[in-house]
Design a protein around this motif. Sequence first.
Motif, PDB file in Angstrom:
ATOM      1  N   PHE A 148     -35.510  17.236  11.003  1.00 47.18           N
ATOM      2  CA  PHE A 148     -35.174  17.893  12.274  1.00 47.18           C
ATOM      3  C   PHE A 148     -33.732  18.418  12.314  1.00 47.18           C
ATOM      4  O   PHE A 148     -33.290  18.917  13.349  1.00 47.18           O
ATOM      5  CB  PHE A 148     -35.364  16.906  13.432  1.00 47.18           C
ATOM      6  N   LYS A 149     -33.032  18.299  11.220  1.00 44.28           N
ATOM      7  CA  LYS A 149     -31.583  18.549  11.202  1.00 44.28           C
ATOM      8  C   LYS A 149     -31.183  19.912  11.750  1.00 44.28           C
ATOM      9  O   LYS A 149     -30.208  20.029  12.507  1.00 44.28           O
ATOM     10  CB  LYS A 149     -31.073  18.397   9.768  1.00 44.28           C
ATOM     11  N   ASP A 150     -31.896  20.968  11.380  1.00 42.72           N
ATOM     12  CA  ASP A 150     -31.485  22.331  11.732  1.00 42.72           C
ATOM     13  C   ASP A 150     -32.170  22.879  12.968  1.00 42.72           C
ATOM     14  O   ASP A 150     -32.047  24.069  13.276  1.00 42.72           O
ATOM     15  CB  ASP A 150     -31.740  23.263  10.540  1.00 42.72           C
ATOM     16  N   PHE A 151     -32.899  22.024  13.685  1.00 39.39           N
ATOM     17  CA  PHE A 151     -33.542  22.480  14.924  1.00 39.39           C
ATOM     18  C   PHE A 151     -32.551  22.319  16.081  1.00 39.39           C
ATOM     19  O   PHE A 151     -32.319  21.213  16.553  1.00 39.39           O
ATOM     20  CB  PHE A 151     -34.798  21.662  15.212  1.00 39.39           C
ATOM     21  N   SER A 152     -32.008  23.417  16.543  1.00 35.77           N
ATOM     22  CA  SER A 152     -30.979  23.332  17.590  1.00 35.77           C
ATOM     23  C   SER A 152     -31.556  23.369  18.998  1.00 35.77           C
ATOM     24  O   SER A 152     -30.838  23.119  19.969  1.00 35.77           O
ATOM     25  CB  SER A 152     -29.973  24.480  17.423  1.00 35.77           C
ATOM     26  N   HIS A 153     -32.875  23.676  19.129  1.00 38.13           N
ATOM     27  CA  HIS A 153     -33.489  23.787  20.459  1.00 38.13           C
ATOM     28  C   HIS A 153     -34.666  22.836  20.647  1.00 38.13           C
ATOM     29  O   HIS A 153     -35.238  22.793  21.735  1.00 38.13           O
ATOM     30  CB  HIS A 153     -33.971  25.216  20.706  1.00 38.13           C
ATOM     31  N   LEU A 154     -35.032  22.086  19.627  1.00 41.43           N
ATOM     32  CA  LEU A 154     -36.235  21.262  19.694  1.00 41.43           C
ATOM     33  C   LEU A 154     -36.065  20.131  20.709  1.00 41.43           C
ATOM     34  O   LEU A 154     -35.256  19.225  20.516  1.00 41.43           O
ATOM     35  CB  LEU A 154     -36.544  20.690  18.315  1.00 41.43           C
ATOM     36  N   ALA A 155     -36.859  20.186  21.789  1.00 33.18           N
ATOM     37  CA  ALA A 155     -36.712  19.214  22.876  1.00 33.18           C
ATOM     38  C   ALA A 155     -37.901  18.269  23.001  1.00 33.18           C
ATOM     39  O   ALA A 155     -37.739  17.128  23.421  1.00 33.18           O
ATOM     40  CB  ALA A 155     -36.500  19.957  24.199  1.00 33.18           C
ATOM     41  N   PHE A 156     -39.096  18.720  22.646  1.00 38.11           N
ATOM     42  CA  PHE A 156     -40.308  17.926  22.844  1.00 38.11           C
ATOM     43  C   PHE A 156     -41.031  17.750  21.515  1.00 38.11           C
ATOM     44  O   PHE A 156     -41.432  18.727  20.883  1.00 38.11           O
ATOM     45  CB  PHE A 156     -41.235  18.606  23.852  1.00 38.11           C
ATOM     46  N   VAL A 157     -41.214  16.494  21.104  1.00 43.17           N
ATOM     47  CA  VAL A 157     -41.909  16.180  19.853  1.00 43.17           C
ATOM     48  C   VAL A 157     -42.989  15.153  20.151  1.00 43.17           C
ATOM     49  O   VAL A 157     -42.710  14.089  20.718  1.00 43.17           O
ATOM     50  CB  VAL A 157     -40.937  15.629  18.789  1.00 43.17           C
ATOM     51  N   ARG A 158     -44.204  15.486  19.756  1.00 41.96           N
ATOM     52  CA  ARG A 158     -45.335  14.577  19.980  1.00 41.96           C
ATOM     53  C   ARG A 158     -45.985  14.252  18.639  1.00 41.96           C
ATOM     54  O   ARG A 158     -46.474  15.151  17.945  1.00 41.96           O
ATOM     55  CB  ARG A 158     -46.362  15.223  20.917  1.00 41.96           C
ATOM     56  N   LEU A 159     -45.988  12.959  18.308  1.00 44.43           N
ATOM     57  CA  LEU A 159     -46.573  12.472  17.064  1.00 44.43           C
ATOM     58  C   LEU A 159     -47.488  11.278  17.323  1.00 44.43           C
ATOM     59  O   LEU A 159     -47.651  10.398  16.477  1.00 44.43           O
ATOM     60  CB  LEU A 159     -45.463  12.086  16.086  1.00 44.43           C
ATOM     61  N   ASN A 160     -48.093  11.236  18.482  1.00 47.30           N
ATOM     62  CA  ASN A 160     -49.010  10.150  18.808  1.00 47.30           C
ATOM     63  C   ASN A 160     -50.219  10.155  17.873  1.00 47.30           C
ATOM     64  O   ASN A 160     -50.635  11.201  17.366  1.00 47.30           O
ATOM     65  CB  ASN A 160     -49.515  10.292  20.250  1.00 47.30           C
ATOM     66  N   TYR A 161     -50.809   8.969  17.653  1.00 51.38           N
ATOM     67  CA  TYR A 161     -52.034   8.836  16.864  1.00 51.38           C
ATOM     68  C   TYR A 161     -51.881   9.426  15.464  1.00 51.38           C
ATOM     69  O   TYR A 161     -52.639  10.295  15.036  1.00 51.38           O
ATOM     70  CB  TYR A 161     -53.219   9.493  17.578  1.00 51.38           C
ATOM     71  N   ASN A 162     -50.867   8.961  14.749  1.00 47.13           N
ATOM     72  CA  ASN A 162     -50.714   9.278  13.340  1.00 47.13           C
ATOM     73  C   ASN A 162     -50.666   7.980  12.551  1.00 47.13           C
ATOM     74  O   ASN A 162     -51.134   6.942  13.022  1.00 47.13           O
ATOM     75  CB  ASN A 162     -49.481  10.156  13.126  1.00 47.13           C
ATOM     76  N   GLN A 163     -50.105   8.019  11.339  1.00 47.19           N
ATOM     77  CA  GLN A 163     -50.058   6.836  10.475  1.00 47.19           C
ATOM     78  C   GLN A 163     -48.612   6.471  10.128  1.00 47.19           C
ATOM     79  O   GLN A 163     -48.332   5.977   9.038  1.00 47.19           O
ATOM     80  CB  GLN A 163     -50.856   7.110   9.192  1.00 47.19           C
ATOM     81  N   LEU A 164     -47.703   6.710  11.057  1.00 49.12           N
ATOM     82  CA  LEU A 164     -46.281   6.486  10.803  1.00 49.12           C
ATOM     83  C   LEU A 164     -45.947   4.995  10.802  1.00 49.12           C
ATOM     84  O   LEU A 164     -46.349   4.259  11.709  1.00 49.12           O
ATOM     85  CB  LEU A 164     -45.442   7.197  11.858  1.00 49.12           C
ATOM     86  N   SER A 165     -45.177   4.581   9.801  1.00 48.27           N
ATOM     87  CA  SER A 165     -44.687   3.206   9.709  1.00 48.27           C
ATOM     88  C   SER A 165     -43.168   3.237   9.590  1.00 48.27           C
ATOM     89  O   SER A 165     -42.569   4.294   9.423  1.00 48.27           O
ATOM     90  CB  SER A 165     -45.294   2.511   8.489  1.00 48.27           C
ATOM     91  N   ASP A 166     -42.535   2.070   9.646  1.00 53.18           N
ATOM     92  CA  ASP A 166     -41.080   2.008   9.485  1.00 53.18           C
ATOM     93  C   ASP A 166     -40.650   2.620   8.153  1.00 53.18           C
ATOM     94  O   ASP A 166     -39.638   3.303   8.062  1.00 53.18           O
ATOM     95  CB  ASP A 166     -40.607   0.556   9.541  1.00 53.18           C
ATOM     96  N   LYS A 167     -41.428   2.376   7.128  1.00 53.95           N
ATOM     97  CA  LYS A 167     -41.118   2.896   5.790  1.00 53.95           C
ATOM     98  C   LYS A 167     -41.108   4.416   5.774  1.00 53.95           C
ATOM     99  O   LYS A 167     -40.364   5.037   5.006  1.00 53.95           O
ATOM    100  CB  LYS A 167     -42.145   2.364   4.791  1.00 53.95           C
TER     101      LYS A 167
END
Length: 304
Positions: free
Chosen positions: A188-207
């Motif tokens: 997300f480093k170069d996104f200067s306007h990104l305000a809303f991010v939705r990642l519900n119901y995925n397979q994301l872990s701490d790793k």
Amino acid sequence: MFQPLVSSKLPWEFSPPSEFPDCPRECFCPPSYPNALYCENRNLRKVPVIPFRTHYLYLQNNYIDQVTADPFKNCTELKWINLGNNRIRSVEKQVFEKLPNLLYLYMQRNELKDVPDDLPASLEQLRLSRNQISKIPPGAFSKMEHLNLIQLNLAHNILRKMPANIPKSLFQLFLDRNNIEEIPQDYFKDFSHLAFVRLNYNQLSDKGLPKLVFNVSSMLDLHLSHNKLSTIPLFNSELEQLHLNHNTIESLNGTEICPSNSFNMHDENGAPKLRYLRLDGNHLSPPIPSDVIMCFRHLYAIVM
């Protein structure tokens, strides 16, 4: 912008005669909206020939399985196309490239396996949720890299990775209900306007989450519900809403999650802006730790 949203649902297959001689008989051309063409809910198998005067085209809720270039060849003034809830499997090349004024393209609830080719640089909203897209090829959004796209909706697909090379102008990114396991460092480093991010119901872990991947000052609303997170990820002090319900989080430590650019505890105006925190469906129980309250002075609701 004019947005005629009232649907005309007629019980017969063809509409009555129109005062517009170029009005397709399968569609409805209301005299009060001369730039709108209503062809939704008509059991259509293909796109009719679109009149030149059309700015707003409604083709949702039909049985269209292919989008070809020919019906669109004269309608270069199109601004809005709704093709949602059809059976579209393929889009002929250069269909949308020849629509230089197109701002909104809705193709959710179809059977697409790829992002349509040659999307116009003018596009502001692209909705491709509830298709069968498994990957985003390089260059799919190249023409919009520094231009207009502000909303990208790829929810309810089968993506395993975050989409690459998407425009940095993006304001909203919706990726709910995919199979994403990780987010690359500095994604997300170069996104200067990104305000809303939705990642519900995925397979994301701490790793799969680099330590500071969400430390983005423009981000206001972050949804990570129904994943596999066991700790609360670090975030920027500008974030206002954080949804982490239904993960496997076991502890809540305000000192650890308090944004690193911490504030003077006597200056409420300089406190992190988090207002809403949802944590229900984890392995947590009240009370709310005092260090959470001390850090997040603007927090008005926390759900545990």
